[in-house]
Design a protein around this motif. Structure first.
Motif, PDB file in Angstrom:
ATOM      1  N   GLY A  57      45.948  38.103  44.436  1.00 46.76           N
ATOM      2  CA  GLY A  57      46.643  38.366  43.589  1.00 46.76           C
ATOM      3  C   GLY A  57      45.109  39.663  42.198  1.00 46.76           C
ATOM      4  N   HIS A  58      44.274  38.934  42.635  1.00 50.96           N
ATOM      5  CA  HIS A  58      43.313  39.815  42.087  1.00 50.96           C
ATOM      6  C   HIS A  58      43.079  40.819  42.663  1.00 50.96           C
ATOM      7  N   LEU A  59      42.932  40.324  43.990  1.00 51.86           N
ATOM      8  CA  LEU A  59      42.651  42.273  44.802  1.00 51.86           C
ATOM      9  C   LEU A  59      44.096  43.614  44.536  1.00 51.86           C
ATOM     10  N   ARG A  60      45.057  42.810  43.983  1.00 52.25           N
ATOM     11  CA  ARG A  60      45.847  43.571  44.463  1.00 52.25           C
ATOM     12  C   ARG A  60      45.970  44.902  42.985  1.00 52.25           C
ATOM     13  N   ILE A  61      45.835  43.657  41.996  1.00 52.53           N
ATOM     14  CA  ILE A  61      45.895  44.561  41.029  1.00 52.53           C
ATOM     15  C   ILE A  61      44.479  44.844  40.673  1.00 52.53           C
ATOM     16  N   LEU A  62      43.454  45.178  41.107  1.00 48.40           N
ATOM     17  CA  LEU A  62      42.783  45.789  41.044  1.00 48.40           C
ATOM     18  C   LEU A  62      42.878  47.512  42.091  1.00 48.40           C
ATOM     19  N   GLU A  63      43.328  47.330  43.612  1.00 45.26           N
ATOM     20  CA  GLU A  63      43.713  47.980  43.677  1.00 45.26           C
ATOM     21  C   GLU A  63      45.505  48.937  43.544  1.00 45.26           C
ATOM     22  N   ARG A  64      45.954  48.032  43.096  1.00 47.38           N
ATOM     23  CA  ARG A  64      46.794  49.225  42.019  1.00 47.38           C
ATOM     24  C   ARG A  64      46.092  49.982  41.083  1.00 47.38           C
ATOM     25  N   ALA A  65      45.480  49.237  40.299  1.00 46.58           N
ATOM     26  CA  ALA A  65      44.552  49.667  39.080  1.00 46.58           C
ATOM     27  C   ALA A  65      43.273  51.157  39.315  1.00 46.58           C
ATOM     28  N   ARG A  66      43.153  50.627  40.701  1.00 46.54           N
ATOM     29  CA  ARG A  66      42.133  51.898  41.683  1.00 46.54           C
ATOM     30  C   ARG A  66      43.244  52.976  41.962  1.00 46.54           C
ATOM     31  N   SER A  67      44.586  53.310  41.922  1.00 49.29           N
ATOM     32  CA  SER A  67      45.571  54.465  42.198  1.00 49.29           C
ATOM     33  C   SER A  67      45.663  54.701  41.191  1.00 49.29           C
ATOM     34  N   TYR A  68      45.675  54.708  39.715  1.00 47.10           N
ATOM     35  CA  TYR A  68      45.843  55.543  38.628  1.00 47.10           C
ATOM     36  C   TYR A  68      44.430  56.264  38.316  1.00 47.10           C
ATOM     37  N   GLY A  69      43.756  56.421  39.364  1.00 54.45           N
ATOM     38  CA  GLY A  69      42.671  57.400  38.818  1.00 54.45           C
ATOM     39  C   GLY A  69      41.888  57.665  39.922  1.00 54.45           C
ATOM     40  N   ASP A  70      40.041  58.070  40.020  1.00 53.48           N
ATOM     41  CA  ASP A  70      38.970  58.190  40.596  1.00 53.48           C
ATOM     42  C   ASP A  70      37.946  57.599  41.539  1.00 53.48           C
ATOM     43  N   TYR A  71      38.451  56.534  39.556  1.00 53.04           N
ATOM     44  CA  TYR A  71      37.144  55.901  39.856  1.00 53.04           C
ATOM     45  C   TYR A  71      37.247  54.704  38.856  1.00 53.04           C
ATOM     46  N   LEU A  72      37.112  53.373  39.647  1.00 56.44           N
ATOM     47  CA  LEU A  72      37.594  51.975  39.270  1.00 56.44           C
ATOM     48  C   LEU A  72      36.407  51.377  38.404  1.00 56.44           C
ATOM     49  N   ILE A  73      36.464  50.767  37.077  1.00 58.54           N
ATOM     50  CA  ILE A  73      35.242  50.050  36.151  1.00 58.54           C
ATOM     51  C   ILE A  73      35.877  48.739  36.111  1.00 58.54           C
ATOM     52  N   VAL A  74      34.908  47.480  36.863  1.00 63.84           N
ATOM     53  CA  VAL A  74      35.486  46.730  36.256  1.00 63.84           C
ATOM     54  C   VAL A  74      34.611  45.940  34.992  1.00 63.84           C
ATOM     55  N   GLY A  75      35.318  45.707  34.056  1.00 68.01           N
ATOM     56  CA  GLY A  75      34.362  44.019  33.173  1.00 68.01           C
ATOM     57  C   GLY A  75      34.751  43.166  34.057  1.00 68.01           C
ATOM     58  N   VAL A  76      34.108  42.166  34.096  1.00 70.26           N
ATOM     59  CA  VAL A  76      34.362  40.707  34.727  1.00 70.26           C
ATOM     60  C   VAL A  76      33.368  39.831  33.595  1.00 70.26           C
ATOM     61  N   SER A  77      34.680  38.593  32.842  1.00 69.07           N
ATOM     62  CA  SER A  77      34.475  37.930  31.905  1.00 69.07           C
ATOM     63  C   SER A  77      33.033  36.420  32.027  1.00 69.07           C
ATOM     64  N   SER A  78      31.974  37.565  31.289  1.00 70.29           N
ATOM     65  CA  SER A  78      30.806  36.094  31.186  1.00 70.29           C
ATOM     66  C   SER A  78      31.760  34.869  31.275  1.00 70.29           C
ATOM     67  N   ASP A  79      30.402  34.145  32.063  1.00 68.84           N
ATOM     68  CA  ASP A  79      30.992  32.102  31.857  1.00 68.84           C
ATOM     69  C   ASP A  79      30.661  31.656  30.799  1.00 68.84           C
ATOM     70  N   SER A  80      30.280  32.617  29.415  1.00 72.82           N
ATOM     71  CA  SER A  80      30.782  32.011  28.064  1.00 72.82           C
ATOM     72  C   SER A  80      32.032  32.357  27.532  1.00 72.82           C
ATOM     73  N   LEU A  81      32.469  34.219  27.727  1.00 76.02           N
ATOM     74  CA  LEU A  81      34.190  33.757  27.136  1.00 76.02           C
ATOM     75  C   LEU A  81      34.846  33.245  28.229  1.00 76.02           C
ATOM     76  N   ASN A  82      34.727  33.511  29.809  1.00 70.56           N
ATOM     77  CA  ASN A  82      35.215  32.378  30.383  1.00 70.56           C
ATOM     78  C   ASN A  82      35.970  31.525  29.916  1.00 70.56           C
ATOM     79  N   VAL A  83      35.221  30.109  29.576  1.00 67.28           N
ATOM     80  CA  VAL A  83      35.219  29.237  28.543  1.00 67.28           C
ATOM     81  C   VAL A  83      35.582  29.227  27.380  1.00 67.28           C
ATOM     82  N   SER A  84      35.418  30.402  26.118  1.00 70.80           N
ATOM     83  CA  SER A  84      36.460  30.665  25.247  1.00 70.80           C
ATOM     84  C   SER A  84      37.716  30.931  25.651  1.00 70.80           C
ATOM     85  N   LYS A  85      38.371  31.602  26.912  1.00 72.23           N
ATOM     86  CA  LYS A  85      39.576  31.791  26.924  1.00 72.23           C
ATOM     87  C   LYS A  85      40.588  31.054  27.439  1.00 72.23           C
TER      88      LYS A  85
END
Ligand code: C2G
Length: 129
Positions: free
Chosen positions: A16-44
C-alpha cells in the motif's frame, strides 16, 4: 521539472505504501517524501512505530521512485515543507481527502484511493495471531 511531495510514517513497509509512492511519482519528475519522525508518529498514531525513523527513511530512500527524503517533524509545518521543497504537487492517500485543500494556493493537491485490505495495523495483528 515537476516536483511531487508526499508524507507518511511508512511503518512495516507494505505494498500500500509502495503503490502510493509509485503513483505519486507518476505525477511529476522528482519525488520528495517527508517521513514522519518517531515523535510525530506517536502524536498522530498514539503508538510507537515498529521501525525507527532511521530505518523507515532508509527503506523509503532506497526505492527507485523516491528521489529525496526528509523527516516530517510536525503536521503543522506542512506549508513550510511545501515551500522549502518547492513542491508543485502534493499527493496523499484519500484517507486524507480534503485535509490539505488549504494548500491549493501553492501547489496541486491530489488524493488517491488507498490500496484496499492492507495496513500496518492489520499486519501487526496477523503477526500477533
Ligand atoms: N496508504 C495507502 N494504502 C494503504 C495504506 C496507506 O495508499 N493500504 C497511503 C496513505 O494514504 C498515505 C501513505 O500511504 O498517503 C502513508 O501512510 P501512513 O504511513 O499511514 O502515513 P500517515 O499516517 O497517513 O501519514 O502529514 C501527513 C501524515 O504524515 C501522513
Amino acid at each position: 521539472m515537476k516536483r511531487v511531495i508526499t508524507f507518511g510514517t511508512f511503518d512495516v513497509f507494505h505494498v500500500g505504501h509502495l503503490r502510493i509512492l509509485e503513483r505519486a511519482r507518476s505525477y511529476g519528475d522528482y519525488l520528495i517524501v517527508g517521513v514522519s519522525s518517531d515523535s510525530l508518529n506517536v502524536s498522530k498514531k498514539g503508538r510507537h512505530a515498529v521501525y525507527s525513523q532511521e530505518e523507515r527513511r532508509e527503506i523509503v530512500s532506497a526505492l527507485r521512485v523516491v528521489d529525496q527524503t526528509f523527516y516530517e517533524e510536525s503536521l503543522e509545518k506542512k506549508r513550510e515543507y511545501l515551500e522549502a521543497y518547492a513542491a508543485d504537487v502534493l499527493v496523499m492517500g484519500d484517507d486524507w481527502a480534503g485535509r490539505f485543500d488549504e494548500f491549493k494556493n501553492i501547489c496541486e493537491v491530489i488524493y488517491l484511493p488507498r490500496t484496499p485490505a492492507i495496513s500496518t495495523t492489520a499486519i501487526i495483528e496477523s503477526i500477533k495471531r
